[in-house]
Design a protein around this motif. Structure first.
Motif, mmCIF file in Angstrom:
data_model
loop_
_atom_site.group_PDB
_atom_site.id
_atom_site.type_symbol
_atom_site.label_atom_id
_atom_site.label_comp_id
_atom_site.label_asym_id
_atom_site.label_seq_id
_atom_site.Cartn_x
_atom_site.Cartn_y
_atom_site.Cartn_z
ATOM 1 N N VAL A 52 0.910 -1.198 -0.003
ATOM 2 C CA VAL A 52 -0.022 0.130 0.029
ATOM 3 C C VAL A 52 0.980 1.346 -0.129
ATOM 4 C CG1 VAL A 52 -1.891 -1.112 1.192
ATOM 5 C CG2 VAL A 52 -0.462 0.052 2.530
ATOM 6 N N PRO A 53 0.323 2.345 -0.492
ATOM 7 C CA PRO A 53 1.273 3.538 -0.497
ATOM 8 C C PRO A 53 1.143 4.206 0.965
ATOM 9 C CG PRO A 53 -0.906 4.151 -1.402
ATOM 10 C CD PRO A 53 -0.940 2.315 -1.142
ATOM 11 N N ALA A 54 2.378 3.761 1.668
ATOM 12 C CA ALA A 54 2.619 4.103 3.227
ATOM 13 C C ALA A 54 3.754 4.848 3.356
ATOM 14 C CB ALA A 54 2.627 2.863 3.830
ATOM 15 N N PRO A 55 3.996 5.560 4.078
ATOM 16 C CA PRO A 55 5.138 6.365 4.606
ATOM 17 C C PRO A 55 6.060 5.127 5.112
ATOM 18 C CG PRO A 55 3.599 6.817 6.076
ATOM 19 C CD PRO A 55 2.786 6.071 5.253
ATOM 20 N N PRO A 56 7.497 5.524 4.859
ATOM 21 C CA PRO A 56 8.515 4.578 5.755
ATOM 22 C C PRO A 56 8.408 4.530 6.972
ATOM 23 C CG PRO A 56 9.381 6.180 4.263
ATOM 24 C CD PRO A 56 7.863 6.813 4.090
ATOM 25 N N LEU A 71 -0.528 -0.613 14.258
ATOM 26 C CA LEU A 71 0.329 1.008 14.447
ATOM 27 C C LEU A 71 0.463 1.315 12.766
ATOM 28 C CD1 LEU A 71 2.853 -0.052 17.061
ATOM 29 C CD2 LEU A 71 0.983 1.543 17.186
ATOM 30 N N ALA A 72 0.862 0.309 12.034
ATOM 31 C CA ALA A 72 1.240 0.791 10.556
ATOM 32 C C ALA A 72 -0.163 1.256 9.749
ATOM 33 C CB ALA A 72 1.860 -0.613 9.867
ATOM 34 N N LEU A 73 -1.129 0.422 10.096
ATOM 35 C CA LEU A 73 -2.639 1.079 9.644
ATOM 36 C C LEU A 73 -2.927 2.256 9.800
ATOM 37 C CD1 LEU A 73 -4.981 -0.054 7.940
ATOM 38 C CD2 LEU A 73 -5.787 -1.160 9.877
ATOM 39 N N ARG A 74 -2.757 2.565 11.321
ATOM 40 C CA ARG A 74 -2.916 4.114 11.764
ATOM 41 C C ARG A 74 -2.178 5.203 11.245
ATOM 42 N NH1 ARG A 74 -2.058 5.417 18.042
ATOM 43 N NH2 ARG A 74 -1.572 7.619 17.678
ATOM 44 N N ARG A 75 -0.775 4.751 10.879
ATOM 45 C CA ARG A 75 0.067 5.698 10.439
ATOM 46 C C ARG A 75 -0.532 5.905 8.941
ATOM 47 N NH1 ARG A 75 5.262 7.254 12.076
ATOM 48 N NH2 ARG A 75 4.062 7.105 14.239
ATOM 49 N N THR A 76 -0.794 4.798 8.236
ATOM 50 C CA THR A 76 -0.835 4.768 6.873
ATOM 51 C C THR A 76 -2.350 5.693 6.704
ATOM 52 O OG1 THR A 76 0.194 2.794 6.517
ATOM 53 C CG2 THR A 76 -1.397 3.315 4.689
ATOM 54 N N THR A 77 -3.333 5.386 7.377
ATOM 55 C CA THR A 77 -4.552 6.170 7.188
ATOM 56 C C THR A 77 -4.320 7.556 7.525
ATOM 57 O OG1 THR A 77 -5.338 5.481 9.304
ATOM 58 C CG2 THR A 77 -6.126 4.097 7.484
ATOM 59 N N ARG A 78 -3.610 7.920 8.539
ATOM 60 C CA ARG A 78 -3.460 9.288 8.838
ATOM 61 C C ARG A 78 -2.646 9.946 7.648
ATOM 62 N NH1 ARG A 78 -0.082 10.170 13.954
ATOM 63 N NH2 ARG A 78 -1.709 9.022 14.790
ATOM 64 N N SER A 79 -1.684 9.409 7.113
ATOM 65 C CA SER A 79 -0.968 9.956 5.930
ATOM 66 C C SER A 79 -2.034 10.077 4.676
ATOM 67 C CB SER A 79 0.258 9.116 5.609
ATOM 68 O OG SER A 79 -0.012 8.109 4.956
ATOM 69 N N VAL A 80 -2.751 9.068 4.522
ATOM 70 C CA VAL A 80 -3.624 9.250 3.401
ATOM 71 C C VAL A 80 -4.734 10.371 3.703
ATOM 72 C CG1 VAL A 80 -5.607 7.823 2.107
ATOM 73 C CG2 VAL A 80 -3.529 6.840 2.870
ATOM 74 N N ARG A 81 -5.225 10.553 4.851
ATOM 75 C CA ARG A 81 -5.956 11.662 5.055
ATOM 76 C C ARG A 81 -5.381 13.005 5.045
ATOM 77 N NH1 ARG A 81 -8.829 9.068 10.315
ATOM 78 N NH2 ARG A 81 -9.887 7.509 9.457
ATOM 79 N N SER A 82 -4.303 13.121 5.282
ATOM 80 C CA SER A 82 -3.579 14.394 5.278
ATOM 81 C C SER A 82 -2.879 14.672 3.919
ATOM 82 C CB SER A 82 -2.410 14.538 6.130
ATOM 83 O OG SER A 82 -1.410 13.633 5.652
ATOM 84 N N GLY A 83 -3.178 13.767 2.890
ATOM 85 C CA GLY A 83 -2.655 14.105 1.407
ATOM 86 C C GLY A 83 -1.284 13.878 1.465
ATOM 87 N N ARG A 84 -0.443 13.261 2.221
ATOM 88 C CA ARG A 84 1.166 12.832 2.076
ATOM 89 C C ARG A 84 1.374 11.740 1.381
ATOM 90 N NH1 ARG A 84 3.229 14.595 7.878
ATOM 91 N NH2 ARG A 84 2.265 16.414 8.111
#
Length: 84
Positions: A52-56, A71-84
């Motif tokens: 998935v498009p996830a931050p490092p 934890l990874a899911l939370r970080r991934t969804t947070r970055s998708v919502r913020s548009g990063r």
């Protein structure tokens, strides 16, 4: 993303059941069944995080046993919502 959600839940649930079995009755058959399921879910969490498009940082969090998937899911969804 759905694969990551399912595998994260499976990883955490199987770890909880393995630990519960360990501190209560310690049935070898339960460990023999849940151990490989937990290991497979752990590997799927890591692989799904890389797909998935996830931050490092989310990829590093996926390596944490037990709760790394969430934890990874939370970080991934947070970055998708913020548009990063």
């Amino acid at each position: 993303m759905r694969t990551l959600q399912i595998s994260a839940a499976a990883e955490t649930a199987t770890l909880a059941l393995l630990l519960l079995n360990l501190v209560t009755v310690h049935v070898d058959e339960v460990s023999a069944l849940l151990g490989p399921v937990h290991g497979t879910a752990y590997l799927v969490v890591i692989a799904a995080t890389f797909l998935v498009p996830a931050p490092p940082s989310a990829r590093w969090l996926a390596v944490v046993p037990g709760v790394g998937g969430f934890l990874a899911l939370r970080r991934t969804t947070r970055s998708v919502r913020s548009g990063r």
